[in-house]
Scaffold this motif. Sequence first.
Motif, PDB file in Angstrom:
ATOM      1  N   LYS A  73       0.832  -1.200   0.000  1.00 48.02           N
ATOM      2  CA  LYS A  73       0.000   0.000   0.000  1.00 48.02           C
ATOM      3  C   LYS A  73       0.870   1.254   0.000  1.00 48.02           C
ATOM      4  N   ALA A  74       1.928   1.251   0.781  1.00 44.22           N
ATOM      5  CA  ALA A  74       2.829   2.394   0.830  1.00 44.22           C
ATOM      6  C   ALA A  74       3.524   2.575  -0.521  1.00 44.22           C
ATOM      7  N   PHE A  75       3.895   1.485  -1.154  1.00 45.89           N
ATOM      8  CA  PHE A  75       4.552   1.552  -2.460  1.00 45.89           C
ATOM      9  C   PHE A  75       3.600   2.116  -3.507  1.00 45.89           C
ATOM     10  N   ALA A  76       2.344   1.680  -3.471  1.00 45.52           N
ATOM     11  CA  ALA A  76       1.351   2.173  -4.432  1.00 45.52           C
ATOM     12  C   ALA A  76       1.092   3.658  -4.212  1.00 45.52           C
ATOM     13  N   ALA A  77       1.061   4.096  -2.964  1.00 47.67           N
ATOM     14  CA  ALA A  77       0.835   5.509  -2.666  1.00 47.67           C
ATOM     15  C   ALA A  77       2.024   6.347  -3.137  1.00 47.67           C
ATOM     16  N   ALA A  78       3.225   5.814  -3.019  1.00 45.39           N
ATOM     17  CA  ALA A  78       4.425   6.538  -3.441  1.00 45.39           C
ATOM     18  C   ALA A  78       4.469   6.693  -4.965  1.00 45.39           C
ATOM     19  N   ALA A  79       3.867   5.743  -5.670  1.00 45.54           N
ATOM     20  CA  ALA A  79       3.858   5.810  -7.128  1.00 45.54           C
ATOM     21  C   ALA A  79       2.991   6.969  -7.614  1.00 45.54           C
ATOM     22  N   GLY A  80       2.084   7.430  -6.778  1.00 53.01           N
ATOM     23  CA  GLY A  80       1.250   8.576  -7.119  1.00 53.01           C
ATOM     24  C   GLY A  80      -0.016   8.157  -7.838  1.00 53.01           C
TER      25      GLY A  80
END
Length: 159
Positions: A73-80
Amino acid sequence: MAPSTVAVELLSPKEKNRLRKPVVEKMRRDRINSSIEQLKLLLEQEFARHQPNSKLEKADILEMAVSYLKHSKAFAAAAGPKSLHQDYSEGYSWCLQEAVQFLTLHAASDTQTKLLCHFQRPPAAPASAAEPKAPGAVPAPAPAKATARQPACGLWRPW
Protein backbone atom coordinates in the motif's frame (compact mmCIF):
# COMPACT_ATOMS: atom_id res chain seq x y z
CA MET A 1 -21.87 -42.06 19.39
CA ALA A 2 -24.11 -39.74 17.37
CA PRO A 3 -27.78 -39.71 18.23
CA SER A 4 -30.17 -41.07 15.63
CA THR A 5 -32.33 -38.72 13.60
CA VAL A 6 -35.45 -39.80 15.50
CA ALA A 7 -33.78 -38.94 18.80
CA VAL A 8 -32.63 -35.54 17.43
CA GLU A 9 -36.21 -34.63 16.55
CA LEU A 10 -37.22 -35.24 20.15
CA LEU A 11 -34.55 -32.89 21.53
CA SER A 12 -35.33 -29.37 22.62
CA PRO A 13 -33.84 -26.45 20.66
CA LYS A 14 -31.34 -25.83 23.46
CA GLU A 15 -30.11 -29.43 23.30
CA LYS A 16 -29.91 -29.28 19.48
CA ASN A 17 -27.71 -26.16 19.73
CA ARG A 18 -25.47 -27.91 22.26
CA LEU A 19 -24.99 -30.81 19.80
CA ARG A 20 -24.51 -28.49 16.82
CA LYS A 21 -22.01 -26.12 18.45
CA PRO A 22 -18.90 -28.37 18.19
CA VAL A 23 -19.62 -29.09 14.53
CA VAL A 24 -20.08 -25.41 13.70
CA GLU A 25 -16.92 -24.51 15.64
CA LYS A 26 -14.90 -27.14 13.76
CA MET A 27 -16.15 -25.78 10.44
CA ARG A 28 -15.15 -22.25 11.51
CA ARG A 29 -11.66 -23.38 12.53
CA ASP A 30 -11.29 -25.26 9.23
CA ARG A 31 -12.18 -22.09 7.28
CA ILE A 32 -9.64 -20.07 9.27
CA ASN A 33 -6.92 -22.67 8.76
CA SER A 34 -7.69 -22.93 5.05
CA SER A 35 -7.46 -19.15 4.64
CA ILE A 36 -4.16 -19.01 6.53
CA GLU A 37 -2.79 -21.78 4.31
CA GLN A 38 -3.87 -19.84 1.20
CA LEU A 39 -2.10 -16.73 2.55
CA LYS A 40 1.01 -18.81 3.12
CA LEU A 41 0.94 -20.06 -0.48
CA LEU A 42 0.31 -16.57 -1.89
CA LEU A 43 3.17 -15.02 0.07
CA GLU A 44 5.58 -17.95 -0.21
CA GLN A 45 8.36 -15.88 -1.81
CA GLU A 46 8.03 -13.18 0.83
CA PHE A 47 8.38 -15.79 3.60
CA ALA A 48 11.43 -17.34 1.93
CA ARG A 49 13.12 -13.93 1.82
CA HIS A 50 12.54 -13.08 5.50
CA GLN A 51 12.61 -16.48 7.21
CA PRO A 52 14.07 -19.04 4.80
CA ASN A 53 14.30 -22.21 6.89
CA SER A 54 11.90 -21.71 9.77
CA LYS A 55 8.57 -23.37 10.41
CA LEU A 56 5.92 -20.72 10.27
CA GLU A 57 3.22 -20.52 12.87
CA LYS A 58 -0.21 -19.14 12.02
CA ALA A 59 0.59 -15.89 13.82
CA ASP A 60 3.80 -15.52 11.76
CA ILE A 61 1.85 -15.97 8.55
CA LEU A 62 -0.72 -13.36 9.57
CA GLU A 63 1.95 -10.87 10.69
CA MET A 64 3.88 -11.29 7.45
CA ALA A 65 0.69 -10.83 5.40
CA VAL A 66 -0.14 -7.61 7.25
CA SER A 67 3.43 -6.35 6.79
CA TYR A 68 3.37 -7.20 3.08
CA LEU A 69 0.04 -5.44 2.55
CA LYS A 70 1.23 -2.33 4.39
CA HIS A 71 4.42 -2.28 2.28
CA SER A 72 2.43 -2.76 -0.94
CA LYS A 73 0.00 0.00 0.00
CA ALA A 74 2.83 2.39 0.83
CA PHE A 75 4.55 1.55 -2.46
CA ALA A 76 1.35 2.17 -4.43
CA ALA A 77 0.84 5.51 -2.67
CA ALA A 78 4.42 6.54 -3.44
CA ALA A 79 3.86 5.81 -7.13
CA GLY A 80 1.25 8.58 -7.12
CA PRO A 81 -2.31 8.63 -8.34
CA LYS A 82 -2.99 8.28 -12.03
CA SER A 83 -4.81 10.95 -13.93
CA LEU A 84 -8.11 10.21 -15.59
CA HIS A 85 -6.48 10.76 -18.96
CA GLN A 86 -3.77 8.21 -18.13
CA ASP A 87 -6.40 5.69 -16.97
CA TYR A 88 -8.38 6.30 -20.15
CA SER A 89 -5.30 5.84 -22.33
CA GLU A 90 -4.28 2.62 -20.60
CA GLY A 91 -7.80 1.22 -20.84
CA TYR A 92 -8.07 2.19 -24.49
CA SER A 93 -4.72 0.58 -25.28
CA TRP A 94 -5.65 -2.64 -23.49
CA CYS A 95 -9.02 -2.81 -25.24
CA LEU A 96 -7.39 -2.10 -28.58
CA GLN A 97 -4.83 -4.88 -28.11
CA GLU A 98 -7.57 -7.37 -27.17
CA ALA A 99 -9.73 -6.39 -30.16
CA VAL A 100 -6.83 -6.62 -32.63
CA GLN A 101 -5.76 -9.97 -31.19
CA PHE A 102 -9.32 -11.29 -31.55
CA LEU A 103 -9.70 -9.99 -35.09
CA THR A 104 -6.39 -11.51 -36.24
CA LEU A 105 -7.39 -14.98 -35.01
CA HIS A 106 -10.04 -15.37 -37.70
CA ALA A 107 -9.97 -15.30 -41.48
CA ALA A 108 -9.96 -11.75 -42.78
CA SER A 109 -13.30 -10.41 -43.94
CA ASP A 110 -14.21 -6.97 -45.27
CA THR A 111 -15.55 -5.90 -41.86
CA GLN A 112 -12.44 -7.13 -40.06
CA THR A 113 -10.22 -5.27 -42.52
CA LYS A 114 -12.19 -2.07 -41.96
CA LEU A 115 -11.99 -2.45 -38.18
CA LEU A 116 -8.25 -3.08 -38.25
CA CYS A 117 -7.80 -0.03 -40.47
CA HIS A 118 -9.92 2.01 -38.06
CA PHE A 119 -7.86 0.86 -35.08
CA GLN A 120 -4.64 1.97 -36.75
CA ARG A 121 -5.75 5.60 -36.64
CA PRO A 122 -4.81 7.56 -33.50
CA PRO A 123 -7.57 7.75 -30.86
CA ALA A 124 -9.63 10.91 -30.58
CA ALA A 125 -8.52 13.21 -27.79
CA PRO A 126 -10.90 13.25 -24.81
CA ALA A 127 -13.13 16.33 -24.62
CA SER A 128 -11.61 19.14 -22.59
CA ALA A 129 -13.54 20.74 -19.77
CA ALA A 130 -15.49 23.85 -20.71
CA GLU A 131 -13.86 27.04 -19.55
CA PRO A 132 -15.96 29.29 -17.33
CA LYS A 133 -16.98 32.56 -18.97
CA ALA A 134 -16.43 35.89 -17.34
CA PRO A 135 -19.62 37.83 -16.60
CA GLY A 136 -20.48 40.23 -19.41
CA ALA A 137 -18.05 38.59 -21.81
CA VAL A 138 -19.04 38.53 -25.45
CA PRO A 139 -19.27 34.95 -26.73
CA ALA A 140 -16.81 34.05 -29.44
CA PRO A 141 -18.33 33.57 -32.88
CA ALA A 142 -19.09 29.99 -33.77
CA PRO A 143 -16.55 28.50 -36.16
CA ALA A 144 -17.65 27.83 -39.70
CA LYS A 145 -19.28 24.48 -40.15
CA ALA A 146 -16.44 22.02 -40.48
CA THR A 147 -16.69 19.28 -43.01
CA ALA A 148 -17.28 15.87 -41.51
CA ARG A 149 -14.10 13.88 -41.32
CA GLN A 150 -14.46 10.85 -43.51
CA PRO A 151 -12.91 7.67 -42.14
CA ALA A 152 -9.99 6.48 -44.22
CA CYS A 153 -11.45 3.01 -44.54
CA GLY A 154 -15.12 3.95 -44.85
CA LEU A 155 -16.09 2.41 -41.53
CA TRP A 156 -19.85 2.04 -41.20
CA ARG A 157 -21.38 3.38 -38.01
CA PRO A 158 -25.02 2.88 -37.03
CA TRP A 159 -25.43 6.39 -35.55
